[in-house]
Design an enzyme around this catalytic site. Structure first.
Site, PDB file in Angstrom:
ATOM      1  N   HIS A 271       0.853  -1.187   0.000  1.00 56.94           N
ATOM      2  CA  HIS A 271       0.000   0.000   0.000  1.00 56.94           C
ATOM      3  C   HIS A 271       0.886   1.233   0.000  1.00 56.94           C
ATOM      4  O   HIS A 271       1.937   1.255   0.621  1.00 56.94           O
ATOM      5  CB  HIS A 271      -0.896   0.013   1.252  1.00 56.94           C
ATOM      6  CG  HIS A 271      -2.057   0.928   1.103  1.00 56.94           C
ATOM      7  ND1 HIS A 271      -1.971   2.276   1.343  1.00 56.94           N
ATOM      8  CD2 HIS A 271      -3.327   0.696   0.704  1.00 56.94           C
ATOM      9  CE1 HIS A 271      -3.144   2.827   1.090  1.00 56.94           C
ATOM     10  NE2 HIS A 271      -3.989   1.893   0.714  1.00 56.94           N
ATOM     11  N   ASP A 328      -7.945  -5.195  -0.216  1.00 59.20           N
ATOM     12  CA  ASP A 328      -8.425  -6.058  -1.309  1.00 59.20           C
ATOM     13  C   ASP A 328      -8.102  -7.523  -1.112  1.00 59.20           C
ATOM     14  O   ASP A 328      -8.579  -8.359  -1.884  1.00 59.20           O
ATOM     15  CB  ASP A 328      -7.821  -5.575  -2.640  1.00 59.20           C
ATOM     16  CG  ASP A 328      -8.360  -4.208  -3.017  1.00 59.20           C
ATOM     17  OD1 ASP A 328      -7.584  -3.264  -3.153  1.00 59.20           O
ATOM     18  OD2 ASP A 328      -9.597  -4.087  -3.098  1.00 59.20           O
TER      19      ASP A 328
HETATM   20  C1  SDX Z   1      -6.151  -0.025  -3.085  1.00 58.47           C
HETATM   21  O1  SDX Z   1      -4.316   4.418  -2.252  1.00 58.47           O
HETATM   22  C2  SDX Z   1      -5.260   3.826  -1.640  1.00 58.47           C
HETATM   23  O2  SDX Z   1      -5.665   4.199  -0.547  1.00 58.47           O
HETATM   24  C3  SDX Z   1      -5.888   2.685  -2.375  1.00 58.47           C
HETATM   25  C4  SDX Z   1      -6.909   1.870  -1.612  1.00 58.47           C
HETATM   26  C5  SDX Z   1      -8.170   2.650  -1.381  1.00 58.47           C
HETATM   27  O3  SDX Z   1      -8.898   2.317  -0.431  1.00 58.47           O
HETATM   28  O4  SDX Z   1      -8.490   3.544  -2.219  1.00 58.47           O
HETATM   29  O5  SDX Z   1      -6.373   1.471  -0.369  1.00 58.47           O
HETATM   30  C6  SDX Z   1      -7.305   0.616  -2.394  1.00 58.47           C
HETATM   31  O6  SDX Z   1      -5.902   0.275  -4.223  1.00 58.47           O
HETATM   32  C7  SDX Z   1      -5.284  -0.992  -2.312  1.00 58.47           C
HETATM   33  C8  SDX Z   1      -4.075  -1.518  -3.141  1.00 58.47           C
HETATM   34  C9  SDX Z   1      -4.564  -2.625  -4.072  1.00 58.47           C
HETATM   35  N1  SDX Z   1      -3.508  -2.984  -5.034  1.00 58.47           N
HETATM   36  C10 SDX Z   1      -2.861  -4.162  -4.972  1.00 58.47           C
HETATM   37  O7  SDX Z   1      -3.033  -4.989  -4.080  1.00 58.47           O
HETATM   38  C11 SDX Z   1      -1.915  -4.400  -6.133  1.00 58.47           C
HETATM   39  C12 SDX Z   1      -0.579  -4.912  -5.589  1.00 58.47           C
HETATM   40  N2  SDX Z   1       0.064  -3.834  -4.830  1.00 58.47           N
HETATM   41  C13 SDX Z   1       1.068  -3.052  -5.532  1.00 58.47           C
HETATM   42  O8  SDX Z   1       0.883  -2.880  -6.889  1.00 58.47           O
HETATM   43  C14 SDX Z   1       1.536  -1.829  -4.738  1.00 58.47           C
HETATM   44  O9  SDX Z   1       1.797  -2.240  -3.471  1.00 58.47           O
HETATM   45  C15 SDX Z   1       0.628  -0.584  -4.694  1.00 58.47           C
HETATM   46  C16 SDX Z   1       0.198  -0.149  -6.034  1.00 58.47           C
HETATM   47  C17 SDX Z   1      -0.558  -0.840  -3.835  1.00 58.47           C
HETATM   48  C18 SDX Z   1       1.460   0.532  -4.038  1.00 58.47           C
HETATM   49  O10 SDX Z   1       2.510   0.795  -4.903  1.00 58.47           O
HETATM   50  P1  SDX Z   1       3.618   1.933  -4.550  1.00 58.47           P
HETATM   51  O11 SDX Z   1       3.289   2.631  -3.294  1.00 58.47           O
HETATM   52  O12 SDX Z   1       3.799   2.738  -5.794  1.00 58.47           O
HETATM   53  O13 SDX Z   1       4.876   1.075  -4.205  1.00 58.47           O
HETATM   54  P2  SDX Z   1       5.975   0.638  -5.260  1.00 58.47           P
HETATM   55  O14 SDX Z   1       5.278   0.110  -6.496  1.00 58.47           O
HETATM   56  O15 SDX Z   1       6.944   1.755  -5.397  1.00 58.47           O
HETATM   57  O16 SDX Z   1       6.663  -0.616  -4.515  1.00 58.47           O
HETATM   58  C19 SDX Z   1       7.701  -0.416  -3.554  1.00 58.47           C
HETATM   59  C20 SDX Z   1       8.506  -1.713  -3.571  1.00 58.47           C
HETATM   60  C21 SDX Z   1       8.946  -2.121  -4.984  1.00 58.47           C
HETATM   61  O17 SDX Z   1      10.110  -2.913  -4.841  1.00 58.47           O
HETATM   62  P3  SDX Z   1      11.584  -2.185  -5.045  1.00 58.47           P
HETATM   63  O18 SDX Z   1      11.528  -1.567  -6.474  1.00 58.47           O
HETATM   64  O19 SDX Z   1      11.648  -1.123  -3.957  1.00 58.47           O
HETATM   65  O20 SDX Z   1      12.589  -3.286  -4.907  1.00 58.47           O
HETATM   66  O21 SDX Z   1       7.684  -2.812  -3.122  1.00 58.47           O
HETATM   67  C22 SDX Z   1       7.503  -3.732  -4.194  1.00 58.47           C
HETATM   68  C23 SDX Z   1       7.858  -3.021  -5.475  1.00 58.47           C
HETATM   69  O22 SDX Z   1       8.323  -3.951  -6.459  1.00 58.47           O
HETATM   70  N3  SDX Z   1       6.088  -4.127  -4.165  1.00 58.47           N
HETATM   71  C24 SDX Z   1       5.649  -5.366  -4.357  1.00 58.47           C
HETATM   72  C25 SDX Z   1       4.262  -5.290  -4.176  1.00 58.47           C
HETATM   73  N4  SDX Z   1       3.907  -4.033  -3.891  1.00 58.47           N
HETATM   74  C26 SDX Z   1       5.047  -3.313  -3.897  1.00 58.47           C
HETATM   75  N5  SDX Z   1       6.290  -6.520  -4.659  1.00 58.47           N
HETATM   76  C27 SDX Z   1       5.510  -7.635  -4.779  1.00 58.47           C
HETATM   77  N6  SDX Z   1       4.162  -7.647  -4.620  1.00 58.47           N
HETATM   78  C28 SDX Z   1       3.503  -6.498  -4.309  1.00 58.47           C
HETATM   79  N7  SDX Z   1       2.173  -6.501  -4.151  1.00 58.47           N
END
Ligand code: SDX
Length: 392
Positions: A271, A328
């Site tokens: 998140h 989710d």
């Molecule tokens: C919702 O914003 C909100 O409030 C949204 C929400 C709401 O109520 O409106 O809460 C609802 O959208 C919840 C999130 C649902 N999405 C998912 O579950 C999809 C999977 N999650 C990711 O795509 C991610 O965690 C996000 C999109 C939720 C957040 O992405 P960020 O904050 O842009 O973080 P990032 O992509 O920069 O990741 C940071 C690191 C990265 O690794 P490094 O490059 O630092 O080595 O964490 C890793 C990412 O690769 N990472 C994950 C991951 N999420 C982040 N690695 C594996 N699996 C994951 N799910």
């Protein structure tokens, strides 16, 4: 001369507004709507009370609550021309596309922007969309199964009526399940607002051009659809199904999620704000256990979800990146237990988020915020003369 322009991809370190609606503390895992904790609201309030609280800032008195519900019921008929649009969709149409299109159709019936200086005009638009949107959701569900479009029963509660509009069968007595009503009511409360997430920011920036409330909501629905945002609840179930089909091999999916060359992410984890457990995920996980137990549903998918969660919470890669289950991760398991198809999960998210989008849109307009129009740093070609076609 240009002021200093700082690029902040995904606005990770940019605040877009001041807001009095929802408070998040990502480190402590705190979520409050207008100062009330999500834990208390999920236990003690119902969805319509929370909608009123988010939009108008206070919990309604009994009289305000009754009037709000009656005014919404008075608006729960959708123009029959919109119903004809539903019939035009193939049963295979994705429900998020159907509901976004139907909301856009409602926009055609409500094109003008609301006169925000008139509380009465604003109130009318608010009860209109809260009355009609659940009908669009129910019709989207019934279209998918070729069922006649039902108008429900206004003697029922708001959430009760949604379930009846969705699940009642022609010439069959519909038996309301209190378990399902309470579960859906709680899920909708937990989804109702979440400060400046992607879809809410979309609603606010769309409304900042003074586009109407309905048009702004339709934009928000499209933004919510993405699998990185609200579409994650559908993606979680598809991932869990794939793991189940892969002999429950969670280790393979954990490895894929950590493989930088593999675009796969563990859906339902991570998140932008919560760097601790998403407080909503905790409540939903407990509710998933209760609902499935009460429904007498044994769902192996729930066991796979719990196994995956345990592995991720003990995995250094996930611990280092503070990746915890989010809202989710477990919600789809409850929707599935309720008989809602996977591709309708994000429609249910939109149904819950509707009051939050309305509240945020109203706040943006009442604060007379300027049109959203960020700048950029230009990195393209420098000036060059035109080259005629025969010289290229
Ligand atoms: C919702 O914003 C909100 O409030 C949204 C929400 C709401 O109520 O409106 O809460 C609802 O959208 C919840 C999130 C649902 N999405 C998912 O579950 C999809 C999977 N999650 C990711 O795509 C991610 O965690 C996000 C999109 C939720 C957040 O992405 P960020 O904050 O842009 O973080 P990032 O992509 O920069 O990741 C940071 C690191 C990265 O690794 P490094 O490059 O630092 O080595 O964490 C890793 C990412 O690769 N990472 C994950 C991951 N999420 C982040 N690695 C594996 N699996 C994951 N799910």
């Amino acid at each position: 001369s240009e002021g200093v322009i700082t690029i902040d991809p995904g606005y990770k370190n940019t605040g877009s507004c001041e807001s009095a609606i929802t408070f998040l503390d990502g480190e402590k895992g705190i979520l409050r709507y207008r100062g009330y904790s999500i834990e208390e609201l999920a236990e003690k309030a119902d969805f319509l009370e929370v909608a009123y609280l988010l939009i108008f800032g206070e919990l309604p008195t009994k009289e305000q609550n009754d009037k709000f519900h009656n005014d919404i019921k008075a608006q729960s008929i959708v123009d029959d021309d919109v119903r004809k649009i539903v019939d035009a969709f193939p049963k295979t149409a994705h429900p998020m596309g159907v509901v976004a299109s139907l909301t856009s159709a409602l926009t055609a019936f409500n094109p003008s922007s609301v006169n925000v200086n008139s509380e009465e005009d604003m109130y009318k638009a608010i009860v209109k969309i809260l009355g009609k949107f659940p009908v669009l959701v129910a019709w989207t569900y019934r279209r998918k199964f070729g069922l006649p479009l039902d108008y429900g029963d206004n003697s029922l509660g708001y959430v009760e009526n949604i379930l009846k509009m969705m699940f009642s069968q022609p010439n069959a007595c519909y038996v309301q399940s209190k378990i399902l009503v309470d579960a859906l009511d709680k899920l909708l409360i937990l989804h109702a607002d979440h400060e400046q997430n992607c879809s809410t920011s979309t609603v606010r920036i769309t409304g900042s051009s003074h586009a109407g409330l309905f048009a702004s909501l339709s934009a928000g629905i499209s933004a919510l659809w993405g699998p990185l945002h609200g579409g994650a609840n559908q993606a979680v179930l598809e991932m869990l199904e794939a793991i189940k089909a892969d002999d429950g091999d969670t280790k393979k999916y954990m490895a894929k999620a950590k493989d930088k060359d593999d675009p796969f992410r563990l859906m339902g984890f991570g998140h932008r704000v919560y760097k601790n457990f998403d407080p909503r995920a905790k409540i939903i996980k407990k509710a998933a256990d209760e609902v499935l137990a009460n429904l007498g549903v044994e769902d192996p998918i729930l066991d796979i979800a719990k196994g995956l969660e345990k592995e991720a919470l003990e995995d250094q890669y996930f611990v280092d990146r503070k990746l915890y289950p989010n809202v989710d991760f477990y919600s789809g398991i409850i929707y599935r237990g309720m008989g809602i198809p996977t591709d309708m999960f994000t429609v249910m998210f939109a149904l819950g988020r509707l009051p939050g989008w309305i509240a945020q849109w109203r706040e943006m307009r009442l604060n007379k915020e300027p049109i959203g129009r960020p700048r950029q740093i230009y990195v393209g070609a420098t000036h060059r003369p035109f080259v005629p076609l025969d010289k290229r």
